[in-house]
Design an enzyme around this catalytic site. Structure first.
Site, short mmCIF file in Angstrom:
data_model
loop_
_atom_site.label_atom_id
_atom_site.label_comp_id
_atom_site.label_asym_id
_atom_site.label_seq_id
_atom_site.Cartn_x
_atom_site.Cartn_y
_atom_site.Cartn_z
N ASP A 78 1.65 7.07 -2.97
CA ASP A 78 0.91 5.87 -3.35
C ASP A 78 -0.48 5.97 -2.86
O ASP A 78 -0.82 6.91 -1.82
CB ASP A 78 1.44 4.59 -2.53
CG ASP A 78 2.90 4.19 -2.94
OD1 ASP A 78 3.37 4.83 -4.07
OD2 ASP A 78 3.75 3.19 -2.56
N ARG A 105 -0.38 8.84 -11.06
CA ARG A 105 0.07 7.57 -11.63
C ARG A 105 -1.23 6.82 -11.84
O ARG A 105 -1.77 6.74 -10.61
CB ARG A 105 1.14 7.10 -10.77
CG ARG A 105 1.61 5.62 -11.13
CD ARG A 105 2.23 5.00 -9.94
NE ARG A 105 3.24 5.44 -9.35
CZ ARG A 105 3.66 5.39 -8.36
NH1 ARG A 105 2.99 5.00 -7.19
NH2 ARG A 105 4.97 5.91 -7.93
N LYS A 164 -4.08 -0.06 -11.49
CA LYS A 164 -5.38 -0.77 -11.64
C LYS A 164 -5.94 -0.93 -10.04
O LYS A 164 -7.13 -0.84 -10.13
CB LYS A 164 -5.07 -2.36 -12.33
CG LYS A 164 -4.87 -2.32 -13.91
CD LYS A 164 -4.99 -3.65 -14.28
CE LYS A 164 -4.54 -3.58 -15.77
NZ LYS A 164 -4.42 -4.99 -16.40
N LYS A 168 -11.00 -8.95 -14.52
CA LYS A 168 -9.88 -8.27 -15.32
C LYS A 168 -10.51 -7.40 -16.36
O LYS A 168 -10.03 -6.40 -16.65
CB LYS A 168 -8.94 -9.34 -15.74
CG LYS A 168 -7.92 -8.77 -16.53
CD LYS A 168 -6.70 -9.88 -16.66
CE LYS A 168 -5.81 -9.18 -17.81
NZ LYS A 168 -5.40 -7.91 -17.57
N THR A 203 1.48 0.37 -14.95
CA THR A 203 0.95 -1.12 -15.45
C THR A 203 1.92 -1.89 -16.06
O THR A 203 2.75 -1.31 -16.66
CB THR A 203 -0.20 -0.93 -16.27
OG1 THR A 203 -0.68 -2.21 -16.22
CG2 THR A 203 0.01 -0.23 -17.65
N HIS A 204 2.02 -3.27 -16.00
CA HIS A 204 2.82 -4.12 -16.52
C HIS A 204 2.00 -4.97 -17.71
O HIS A 204 2.53 -5.64 -18.33
CB HIS A 204 3.20 -5.25 -15.61
CG HIS A 204 3.70 -4.83 -14.35
ND1 HIS A 204 3.11 -4.77 -13.26
CD2 HIS A 204 5.03 -4.16 -14.12
CE1 HIS A 204 3.75 -4.11 -12.10
NE2 HIS A 204 4.60 -3.80 -12.62
N ARG A 240 0.89 -8.53 -1.89
CA ARG A 240 0.01 -8.17 -2.85
C ARG A 240 0.50 -8.44 -4.17
O ARG A 240 -0.07 -8.69 -5.03
CB ARG A 240 -0.09 -6.70 -2.74
CG ARG A 240 -0.81 -6.28 -1.21
CD ARG A 240 -1.47 -4.75 -1.43
NE ARG A 240 -0.49 -3.94 -1.10
CZ ARG A 240 0.30 -3.51 0.16
NH1 ARG A 240 -0.58 -3.92 1.06
NH2 ARG A 240 1.20 -2.91 -0.13
N ARG A 241 2.13 -8.50 -4.21
CA ARG A 241 2.57 -8.86 -5.59
C ARG A 241 2.25 -10.35 -5.94
O ARG A 241 2.06 -10.63 -7.07
CB ARG A 241 4.01 -8.68 -5.55
CG ARG A 241 4.76 -7.45 -5.10
CD ARG A 241 4.43 -6.15 -6.53
NE ARG A 241 3.20 -5.73 -6.17
CZ ARG A 241 2.68 -4.66 -5.30
NH1 ARG A 241 3.35 -4.27 -4.71
NH2 ARG A 241 1.44 -4.50 -5.64
P1 FDA Z 1 -2.54 -7.12 -14.63
O1 FDA Z 1 -2.37 -7.41 -13.16
O2 FDA Z 1 -3.46 -7.37 -15.67
O3 FDA Z 1 -0.86 -7.78 -15.02
C1 FDA Z 1 -0.40 -7.76 -16.53
C2 FDA Z 1 0.62 -8.69 -16.75
O4 FDA Z 1 1.72 -8.20 -16.06
C3 FDA Z 1 0.37 -9.97 -16.26
O5 FDA Z 1 0.02 -11.00 -16.98
C4 FDA Z 1 1.80 -10.56 -15.78
O6 FDA Z 1 2.45 -10.92 -16.73
C5 FDA Z 1 2.40 -9.13 -15.24
N1 FDA Z 1 2.48 -8.89 -13.78
C6 FDA Z 1 1.66 -8.02 -13.15
N2 FDA Z 1 1.97 -8.17 -11.74
C7 FDA Z 1 2.60 -9.13 -11.60
C8 FDA Z 1 3.31 -9.67 -10.69
N3 FDA Z 1 3.16 -9.22 -9.22
N4 FDA Z 1 4.49 -10.49 -10.74
C9 FDA Z 1 4.66 -11.17 -12.02
N5 FDA Z 1 3.93 -10.59 -12.99
C10 FDA Z 1 3.25 -9.53 -12.78
N6 FDA Z 1 -1.50 -0.41 -6.51
C11 FDA Z 1 -2.33 0.16 -5.40
O7 FDA Z 1 -3.08 -0.18 -5.17
N7 FDA Z 1 -1.56 1.57 -5.21
C12 FDA Z 1 -0.49 1.83 -5.49
O8 FDA Z 1 0.15 2.96 -4.95
C13 FDA Z 1 0.09 1.19 -6.43
N8 FDA Z 1 1.44 1.58 -6.95
C14 FDA Z 1 1.63 1.00 -8.06
C15 FDA Z 1 2.95 1.71 -8.72
C16 FDA Z 1 3.39 0.98 -10.03
C17 FDA Z 1 4.69 1.65 -10.78
C18 FDA Z 1 2.89 -0.09 -10.22
C19 FDA Z 1 3.38 -0.78 -11.74
C20 FDA Z 1 1.78 -0.83 -9.83
C21 FDA Z 1 1.32 -0.07 -8.64
N9 FDA Z 1 0.36 -0.81 -7.93
C22 FDA Z 1 -0.34 0.07 -6.99
C23 FDA Z 1 -0.43 -2.20 -8.34
C24 FDA Z 1 -1.27 -1.99 -9.00
O9 FDA Z 1 -2.52 -1.73 -8.61
C25 FDA Z 1 -1.69 -3.62 -9.84
O10 FDA Z 1 -2.15 -4.38 -8.65
C26 FDA Z 1 -0.18 -4.27 -10.38
O11 FDA Z 1 0.29 -3.24 -11.18
C27 FDA Z 1 -1.07 -5.38 -11.36
O12 FDA Z 1 -1.62 -4.89 -12.35
P2 FDA Z 1 -1.01 -4.62 -13.99
O13 FDA Z 1 -1.70 -3.14 -14.33
O14 FDA Z 1 0.36 -4.75 -13.96
O15 FDA Z 1 -1.92 -5.65 -14.56
#
Ligand code: FDA
Length: 314
Positions: free
Chosen positions: A132, A182, A185, A199, A228-229, A290-291
């Site tokens: 990570d 991996r 964001k 964003k 990413t989600h 953080r989540r």
């Molecule tokens: P964004 O935040 O724009 O979210 C897009 C959509 O996804 C939201 O509108 C919502 O619907 C859904 N969503 C996202 N997060 C949610 C949440 N917590 N609860 C509910 N719904 C949510 N970061 C880091 O700094 N170091 C790391 O090592 C990792 N490792 C890692 C592994 C994996 C597999 C993932 C998916 C993420 C990480 N992260 C991470 C976290 C990453 O940096 C980031 O903070 C989150 O993924 C949220 O960003 P999204 O890309 O999901 O987009």
């Protein structure tokens, strides 16, 4: 930055709050939204269910910033057994960990040895180890240790954060290693001097780096995980991949357990390789905060659990 997000990220680093909040029953109940349970058996059961639904899995025991170096030995022993038990149960699961959970803050050389040992164990089972990425002050050391471990192993991946200004340059310096990357964001509270803010700008930075990595994945230069989600971003990248003839088998979409579950299943059904990272363990507090910061609306789940109502899935 959204003030609630700011407060949650501040709280994620606050030791006094951690000691109190970690014991509150309603927070523990809400946590189940993102964690199948605190034990590895809980994570294993979840992995079997996800496998039956066509999803790949990665295990991550939550923990970071050890204060006693001897605790790292227990973390290593745990992960060695994770690889053995997963293989014994017919799961080809991977592991993802934070270097500060292996004692990076305390003894860098010992942390490097632990990493090497875990990479060798992953190799024995023909699977992978992922590192990570933590807050920006750890990026240089994490990359140094990644280079070191890749000198002896080829089955180790690293997380890179698109919000960091430095990430495009880091990608360039990593590609000659044929790395696993991996791309996420970024989840930490960082000064504007090191990260892109907002964003739209972060999504743009993610898209630009991901598009480059997709063609590198097509050419066999990287094992790519799109962490990413953000399904809109995934759709845009799917168009890039199709236009550039990047086969779906050459990259993965990686998401966290309990987030966008229906989309994880839909994407897998559409022929994408989708991997769910399953977090478990007792040291969940900073990770969970953080989540919550990523989607402050999640606080409603916490409040609903004050009265013991079960959370509903996203
Ligand atoms: P964004 O935040 O724009 O979210 C897009 C959509 O996804 C939201 O509108 C919502 O619907 C859904 N969503 C996202 N997060 C949610 C949440 N917590 N609860 C509910 N719904 C949510 N970061 C880091 O700094 N170091 C790391 O090592 C990792 N490792 C890692 C592994 C994996 C597999 C993932 C998916 C993420 C990480 N992260 C991470 C976290 C990453 O940096 C980031 O903070 C989150 O993924 C949220 O960003 P999204 O890309 O999901 O987009």
């Amino acid at each position: 930055m959204n003030p609630i997000k700011n407060i949650l990220l501040w709280a994620s680093e606050n030791e006094t709050l951690r000691r109190h909040v970690s014991k509150w029953g309603f927070v523990k109940r809400a946590l189940r939204q993102f964690m199948p349970g605190e034990t590895f058996d809980d994570a294993l059961n979840a992995a079997h269910q996800l496998k039956d639904q066509g999803l790949l899995t990665t295990f991550s025991e939550l923990g970071e910033h050890l204060v006693d170096i001897s605790e790292a030995d227990a973390v290593v022993d745990h992960y060695l057994s994770v690889y053995d038990r997963s293989a014994a149960e017919g799961l080809v699961s991977e592991v993802s960990l934070k270097l500060t959970h292996l004692g990076l803050d305390l003894e860098v050389e010992r942390c490097a040895k632990h990493l090497d040992r875990l990479a060798a164990k992953a190799e024995e089972h023909n699977t992978w180890l992922w590192i990570d990425m933590e807050s920006s002050e750890y990026v240089d050391t994490t990359l140094d240790l990644y280079h070191q471990v890749m000198a002896n192993h080829s089955n180790v991946g690293i997380c890179l954060q698109a919000y960091l200004h430095r990430t495009p340059a880091d990608v360039e310096s990593l590609l000659p290693l044929k790395p696993g990357i991996r791309l996420v964001k970024g989840a930490y509270k960082e000064p504007a001097s090191v990260v892109v803010r907002g964003k739209k700008a972060v999504d743009h930075a993610y898209f630009t780096v991901a598009a480059k990595l997709l063609t590198a994945a097509r050419d066999g230069e990287v094992r790519l995980g799109l962490g990413t989600h953000d399904v809109h971003l995934i759709e845009k990248l799917d168009v890039v991949a199709t236009t550039a003839d990047v086969p779906r088998a050459s990259y993965e979409i990686q998401m966290l357990y309990g987030i966008r579950t229906a989309d994880q299943l839909r994407l897998a059904g559409d022929g994408h390789r989708v991997r769910t990272v399953i977090g478990y363990g007792e040291a969940w507090y900073p990770w969970y905060l953080r989540r919550l910061a990523e989607k402050p609306g999640n606080l409603w789940f916490v409040l609903r659990n004050v009265f013991g109502q079960p959370p509903t899935a996203d």
